[in-house]
Design a protein around this motif. Structure first.
Motif, PDB file in Angstrom:
ATOM      1  N   UNK A  20      -2.313   2.662  -6.794  1.00  0.00           N
ATOM      2  CA  UNK A  20      -2.516   1.232  -6.626  1.00  0.00           C
ATOM      3  C   UNK A  20      -3.255   0.641  -7.830  1.00  0.00           C
ATOM      4  N   UNK A  21      -3.297  -0.683  -7.936  1.00  0.00           N
ATOM      5  CA  UNK A  21      -3.903  -1.321  -9.114  1.00  0.00           C
ATOM      6  C   UNK A  21      -5.375  -0.980  -9.324  1.00  0.00           C
ATOM      7  N   UNK A  22      -6.083  -0.585  -8.279  1.00  0.00           N
ATOM      8  CA  UNK A  22      -7.492  -0.220  -8.446  1.00  0.00           C
ATOM      9  C   UNK A  22      -7.672   1.237  -8.878  1.00  0.00           C
ATOM     10  N   UNK A  23      -6.554   1.937  -9.133  1.00  0.00           N
ATOM     11  CA  UNK A  23      -6.609   3.327  -9.572  1.00  0.00           C
ATOM     12  C   UNK A  23      -6.538   4.336  -8.450  1.00  0.00           C
ATOM     13  N   UNK A  24      -6.658   3.895  -7.219  1.00  0.00           N
ATOM     14  CA  UNK A  24      -6.611   4.813  -6.085  1.00  0.00           C
ATOM     15  C   UNK A  24      -5.179   5.313  -5.877  1.00  0.00           C
ATOM     16  N   UNK A  25      -5.036   6.611  -5.587  1.00  0.00           N
ATOM     17  CA  UNK A  25      -3.730   7.185  -5.273  1.00  0.00           C
ATOM     18  C   UNK A  25      -3.674   7.540  -3.794  1.00  0.00           C
ATOM     19  N   UNK A  26      -2.570   7.161  -3.160  1.00  0.00           N
ATOM     20  CA  UNK A  26      -2.369   7.501  -1.754  1.00  0.00           C
ATOM     21  C   UNK A  26      -1.042   8.241  -1.622  1.00  0.00           C
ATOM     22  N   UNK A  40       1.742   0.881  -9.386  1.00  0.00           N
ATOM     23  CA  UNK A  40       1.821  -0.582  -9.307  1.00  0.00           C
ATOM     24  C   UNK A  40       0.721  -1.168 -10.178  1.00  0.00           C
ATOM     25  N   UNK A  41       1.104  -2.016 -11.120  1.00  0.00           N
ATOM     26  CA  UNK A  41       0.158  -2.488 -12.132  1.00  0.00           C
ATOM     27  C   UNK A  41      -0.750  -3.606 -11.643  1.00  0.00           C
ATOM     28  N   UNK A  42      -0.331  -4.368 -10.616  1.00  0.00           N
ATOM     29  CA  UNK A  42      -1.198  -5.435 -10.097  1.00  0.00           C
ATOM     30  C   UNK A  42      -0.907  -5.632  -8.617  1.00  0.00           C
ATOM     31  N   UNK A  43      -1.793  -6.368  -7.956  1.00  0.00           N
ATOM     32  CA  UNK A  43      -1.661  -6.548  -6.510  1.00  0.00           C
ATOM     33  C   UNK A  43      -0.509  -7.471  -6.139  1.00  0.00           C
ATOM     34  N   UNK A  44      -0.156  -8.358  -7.038  1.00  0.00           N
ATOM     35  CA  UNK A  44       1.012  -9.205  -6.774  1.00  0.00           C
ATOM     36  C   UNK A  44       2.265  -8.342  -6.646  1.00  0.00           C
ATOM     37  N   UNK A  45       2.387  -7.329  -7.511  1.00  0.00           N
ATOM     38  CA  UNK A  45       3.528  -6.423  -7.421  1.00  0.00           C
ATOM     39  C   UNK A  45       3.525  -5.686  -6.087  1.00  0.00           C
ATOM     40  N   UNK A  46       2.351  -5.255  -5.636  1.00  0.00           N
ATOM     41  CA  UNK A  46       2.264  -4.549  -4.357  1.00  0.00           C
ATOM     42  C   UNK A  46       2.692  -5.446  -3.203  1.00  0.00           C
ATOM     43  N   UNK A  47       2.291  -6.716  -3.236  1.00  0.00           N
ATOM     44  CA  UNK A  47       2.682  -7.651  -2.176  1.00  0.00           C
ATOM     45  C   UNK A  47       4.186  -7.893  -2.195  1.00  0.00           C
ATOM     46  N   UNK A  48       4.734  -8.082  -3.375  1.00  0.00           N
ATOM     47  CA  UNK A  48       6.179  -8.330  -3.481  1.00  0.00           C
ATOM     48  C   UNK A  48       6.972  -7.137  -2.970  1.00  0.00           C
ATOM     49  N   UNK A  49       6.548  -5.929  -3.305  1.00  0.00           N
ATOM     50  CA  UNK A  49       7.253  -4.738  -2.850  1.00  0.00           C
ATOM     51  C   UNK A  49       7.190  -4.616  -1.333  1.00  0.00           C
ATOM     52  N   UNK A  50       6.077  -5.013  -0.745  1.00  0.00           N
ATOM     53  CA  UNK A  50       5.944  -4.957   0.708  1.00  0.00           C
ATOM     54  C   UNK A  50       6.828  -5.984   1.399  1.00  0.00           C
ATOM     55  N   UNK A  51       6.931  -7.166   0.834  1.00  0.00           N
ATOM     56  CA  UNK A  51       7.609  -8.266   1.505  1.00  0.00           C
ATOM     57  C   UNK A  51       9.121  -8.270   1.305  1.00  0.00           C
ATOM     58  N   UNK A  52       9.585  -7.820   0.145  1.00  0.00           N
ATOM     59  CA  UNK A  52      11.028  -7.875  -0.112  1.00  0.00           C
ATOM     60  C   UNK A  52      11.432  -6.748  -1.056  1.00  0.00           C
ATOM     61  N   UNK A  53      11.385  -5.494  -0.590  1.00  0.00           N
ATOM     62  CA  UNK A  53      11.645  -4.370  -1.492  1.00  0.00           C
ATOM     63  C   UNK A  53      13.047  -4.350  -2.064  1.00  0.00           C
ATOM     64  N   UNK A  54      14.029  -4.867  -1.321  1.00  0.00           N
ATOM     65  CA  UNK A  54      15.402  -4.854  -1.799  1.00  0.00           C
ATOM     66  C   UNK A  54      15.594  -5.614  -3.089  1.00  0.00           C
TER      67      UNK A  54
END
Length: 404
Positions: A20-26, A40-54
């Motif tokens: 994740x963008x804070x460096x944490x790995x899950x 994921x380089x930023x949290x916006x990317x993480x949100x976009x991937x969650x909401x519309x991965x296709x």
């Protein structure tokens, strides 16, 4: 954070590691199966991937905000592909897919002008790009692998022979209309190997120029003609009609028109062959990233959507064959050839286009391995007795030496 609980529920097969963008790995999953990771380089990317991965998955890779982590791109996509195929459905993506299915007829309404624009979007790219990853004959469709160990060139030549056998090219001089001729390879092969006279139709100015130059260079311009023409403009009956990897661009609202055009283009004793990508598990919607960046207006249909239009046309479906993993193997070859030529392609275009094609080739290969995509070939005739009553003639034609 939306992405973490979604991945916790989704990943049941194999392992996915996310930085994740804070460096944490899950780590998600952990059982047998494919393994991959992503950053994921930023949290916006993480949100976009969650909401519309296709849509977001490909876009994030293209703009560099999603990167593979200690693995290749195809390994990342495979973890998602396998889990979505098994369990799989992403709640937001499912809702968006339902909306896309509802508006599918609008998205795939492809009158002549829109069809030309859709074709130009992909096929009017510089032909040198495609030469870097296709076979020497520039066949941009599923090859035919008898063993899986063939070279791409050998498998594409086998595809041409397989199709020629189904077209029943039993004597020289037969006139073939090819709807969607690409860069001319199939038309030239039919003229060169079977003595056919071929008219190839395309909506791509780039493909037209390449195909005409190839016909002239081979001394076949007297037997092979290429035209910039929509299939709906054709008015004259011929002996054979062929369409390879063009039907995906027709659009569901136009299937009846397509098959009535094929019917009207055939002489009473004529034979047609349509080769198309399809889906084994019923109607769906085109992946939104693929529709936006690669094939606007495109759709790979289930046979249940195609056969009603064939029936209404009055044509006989005299043979249907399903090619399952042949396209996955074809795409595997294309993907590796693209990687080998990446520096040259980047110099021709840019990094973004390289990433776009990498995502396209990898995700499509996995669609054929895990998501129910296949290729169907449908032989059609106006009369029930036009072609022999068993398939023996096809195998005999494939094994026979080419006419001198």
């Amino acid at each position: 954070m939306l992405l973490h609980p979604l991945l916790s529920r989704l990943i049941r097969i194999g392992t996915l590691t996310v930085r994740y963008p804070d460096g944490q790995e899950r780590r998600y999953g952990g059982g047998p199966g494919p393994s991959g990771g992503l950053t994921l380089k930023n949290w916006h990317a993480a949100r976009r991937l969650a909401l519309n991965p296709g849509l977001a998955g490909g876009e994030l890779y293209m703009n560099g905000t999603l990167e593979p982590l200690r693995c290749s791109l195809i390994e990342v996509i495979e973890v998602f592909a396998v889990n979505l195929a098994e369990a799989g459905h992403h709640p937001v993506s499912d809702m968006l897919d339902r909306l896309r299915r509802l508006r599918r007829w609008l998205d795939q309404y492809n009158p002549a002008g829109r069809s030309r624009r859709n074709v130009a979007h992909h096929y009017d790219l510089d032909a040198r790009l495609f030469r870097h990853f296709l076979d020497a004959d520039m066949q941009y469709s599923c090859a035919y692998f008898r063993t899986g160990a063939e070279t791409l060139e050998a498998a594409q030549a086998a595809k041409q022979r397989h199709i020629a056998g189904k077209l029943l090219l039993d004597r020289p001089g037969l006139e073939v209309l090819e709807i969607g001729c690409g860069w001319g390879g199939m038309a030239l092969a039919l003229a060169r190997g079977w003595g056919a006279r071929v008219i190839g139709l395309t909506l791509s100015a780039e493909q037209l120029a390449v195909a005409r130059a190839r016909a002239a260079a081979e001394g076949l311009a007297d037997r092979v003609r290429f035209e910039l023409m929509d299939y709906r403009e054709w008015r004259r009956p011929v002996d054979r009609v062929l369409s390879v990897a063009m039907f995906e661009a027709v659009g569901v609202p136009h299937y009846r028109r397509f098959f009535t055009t094929v019917r009207d283009a055939l002489k009473p004793e004529g034979v047609a062959l349509v080769h198309s990508i399809g889906r084994a598990h019923g109607p769906e919607a085109t992946n939104p990233w693929l529709a936006k960046y690669i094939f606007p207006g495109g759709y790979s249909p289930a046979l249940s959507e195609v056969l009603p239009a064939v029936e209404r046309s009055g044509l006989w479906a005299t043979d249907i064959e399903i090619l399952r993993l042949h396209y996955a193997t074809t795409l595997h070859h294309w993907r590796h050839r693209f990687a080998a030529s990446r520096d040259a392609i980047r110099a021709l275009y840019d990094e973004r286009l390289c990433r776009m094609f990498e995502f396209y080739l990898a995700s499509c290969e996995l669609a054929f391995r895990h998501a129910g995509h296949m290729v169907w070939q449908m032989q059609l005739a106006a009369r029930a007795d036009t072609v022999p009553l068993t398939r023996d003639y096809m195998l005999k034609a494939e094994r026979a030496p080419l006419p001198a």
